[in-house]
Design a protein around this motif. Sequence first.
Motif, short mmCIF file in Angstrom:
data_model
loop_
_atom_site.label_atom_id
_atom_site.label_comp_id
_atom_site.label_asym_id
_atom_site.label_seq_id
_atom_site.Cartn_x
_atom_site.Cartn_y
_atom_site.Cartn_z
N ALA A 1 40.32 35.24 30.47
CA ALA A 1 40.73 33.87 30.44
C ALA A 1 40.79 33.71 28.77
O ALA A 1 39.94 34.54 28.06
N GLY A 2 41.70 33.03 28.12
CA GLY A 2 41.78 32.79 26.58
C GLY A 2 42.63 31.46 26.48
O GLY A 2 42.69 30.82 27.38
N GLN A 3 43.03 31.37 25.25
CA GLN A 3 43.90 30.31 25.01
C GLN A 3 44.38 30.45 23.75
O GLN A 3 44.29 31.55 22.95
N SER A 4 45.57 29.69 23.60
CA SER A 4 46.40 29.79 22.27
C SER A 4 46.38 28.64 21.62
O SER A 4 45.64 27.65 21.98
N ARG B 1 51.47 42.76 27.85
CA ARG B 1 51.30 44.20 28.21
C ARG B 1 51.81 44.81 26.79
O ARG B 1 51.33 45.92 26.55
N ASN B 2 52.64 44.19 26.08
CA ASN B 2 53.01 44.79 24.80
C ASN B 2 52.05 44.91 23.88
O ASN B 2 51.59 45.87 23.05
N ALA B 3 51.29 43.73 23.69
CA ALA B 3 49.97 43.68 22.86
C ALA B 3 48.90 44.87 23.21
O ALA B 3 48.16 45.25 22.30
N LEU B 4 48.80 44.91 24.53
CA LEU B 4 47.77 46.19 24.92
C LEU B 4 48.30 47.47 24.99
O LEU B 4 47.68 48.34 25.23
N GLY C 1 29.53 38.15 36.37
CA GLY C 1 29.39 37.82 35.01
C GLY C 1 30.62 37.69 34.10
O GLY C 1 31.77 37.71 34.68
N SER C 2 30.57 37.87 32.69
CA SER C 2 31.60 37.69 31.82
C SER C 2 31.26 38.47 30.66
O SER C 2 29.82 38.58 30.31
N LYS C 3 32.25 38.83 29.79
CA LYS C 3 31.86 39.23 28.66
C LYS C 3 33.01 38.96 27.65
O LYS C 3 34.14 38.99 27.93
N GLU C 4 32.75 38.34 26.43
CA GLU C 4 33.78 37.75 25.44
C GLU C 4 33.85 39.33 24.51
O GLU C 4 32.86 39.70 24.04
N ILE C 5 35.21 39.23 24.11
CA ILE C 5 35.57 40.40 23.31
C ILE C 5 36.71 39.57 22.35
O ILE C 5 37.38 38.80 22.63
N LEU C 6 36.82 40.38 21.20
CA LEU C 6 37.82 40.20 19.94
C LEU C 6 38.87 41.19 20.40
O LEU C 6 38.43 42.35 20.22
N MET C 7 40.24 40.64 20.45
CA MET C 7 41.26 41.84 20.53
C MET C 7 41.31 42.28 19.42
O MET C 7 41.59 43.85 19.43
N THR C 8 41.13 42.06 18.16
CA THR C 8 41.16 42.98 17.01
C THR C 8 40.25 43.87 16.82
O THR C 8 40.31 44.91 16.32
N ASP C 9 38.99 43.86 17.56
CA ASP C 9 38.00 44.76 17.61
C ASP C 9 38.66 45.84 18.24
O ASP C 9 38.08 47.08 17.89
N PHE C 10 39.61 45.98 18.86
CA PHE C 10 40.40 47.23 19.70
C PHE C 10 41.78 47.38 19.19
O PHE C 10 42.50 48.16 19.87
N GLY C 11 41.80 46.97 17.88
CA GLY C 11 43.25 47.41 17.15
C GLY C 11 44.38 46.44 17.91
O GLY C 11 45.75 46.95 17.65
N VAL C 12 43.92 45.46 18.76
CA VAL C 12 45.21 44.59 19.17
C VAL C 12 45.50 43.52 18.63
O VAL C 12 44.52 42.56 18.36
N ASP D 1 44.74 33.14 20.78
CA ASP D 1 43.40 33.17 19.82
C ASP D 1 42.99 34.52 20.14
O ASP D 1 43.15 35.30 21.07
N ASN D 2 42.25 35.09 19.04
CA ASN D 2 41.92 36.39 19.12
C ASN D 2 40.76 36.82 20.27
O ASN D 2 40.77 37.79 20.85
N GLU D 3 40.06 35.79 20.65
CA GLU D 3 38.84 35.79 21.59
C GLU D 3 39.28 35.76 22.98
O GLU D 3 40.22 34.92 23.48
N LEU D 4 38.97 36.70 23.94
CA LEU D 4 39.22 36.76 25.50
C LEU D 4 37.97 36.71 26.17
O LEU D 4 36.94 37.42 25.27
N THR D 5 37.73 36.26 27.16
CA THR D 5 36.81 36.44 28.04
C THR D 5 37.04 36.94 29.42
O THR D 5 37.69 36.56 30.06
#
Length: 209
Positions: free
Chosen positions: A42-45, A104-107, A169-180, A193-197
């Motif tokens: 889940a995320g948002q723009s 898919r391109n971003a990942l 459960g769930s885990k919040e991540i920042l895409m930029t932490d993984f070079g995305v 947004d940078n944050e995904l859950t």
Amino acid sequence: MKYRLQSVLFFAVLFFAAGTINGSLIAQIEYVPQDSSRLWIAGQSNVNQFECESREHRGEAIIFQTTTITGDTVTVDEDATKIMLEIDVEGIECGRNRMNRDLRNALKADDYPNITFVFNEIVSISENGHSNSVELEVNGLLTIAGVTREVNVHLTGYTLDDNRVRAEGSKEILMTDFGVEPPTAMLGLVKADNELTVHFDLIAARKAD
């Protein structure tokens, strides 16, 4: 919808033990996935919220744990523990072809077709007031787009009827932490947004001996 989890949920060993030898409990229990399992992102723009579901994910786990009881002392030896969850990036469905392609391109799906989580250890276990569930914090290695980070994940483990177990459960991540780089659309007017859950609700049934 295909689910290809091949073995056990790692928390299963917390609820069941098989066999007693010389004061030791030996647990090596296998579970198979149920079609009701879900894993989604889940995320948002800057203009809307979005949800993308994993249509193809798989995993494997081997747990052989011996618990020795001597008087009031309990010793746990983990002889072999291997737990891994893998998500096919191409199998992530966001409901719109354009969004699927942008994600898919971003990942970097062409170069890194899978997202993986490899379990390291259980950090903590605590009761939550319900007799059929416990709260756990686990540590592992999450790899996205070829970049690996160590993460802690909080989950609730349940025992269900018919010899089934559940991890939610769930885990919040920042895409930029993984070079995305968060994907954009319409010449940059729409930007995620940078944050995904990452959410998961995995249900498995005990495999017959």
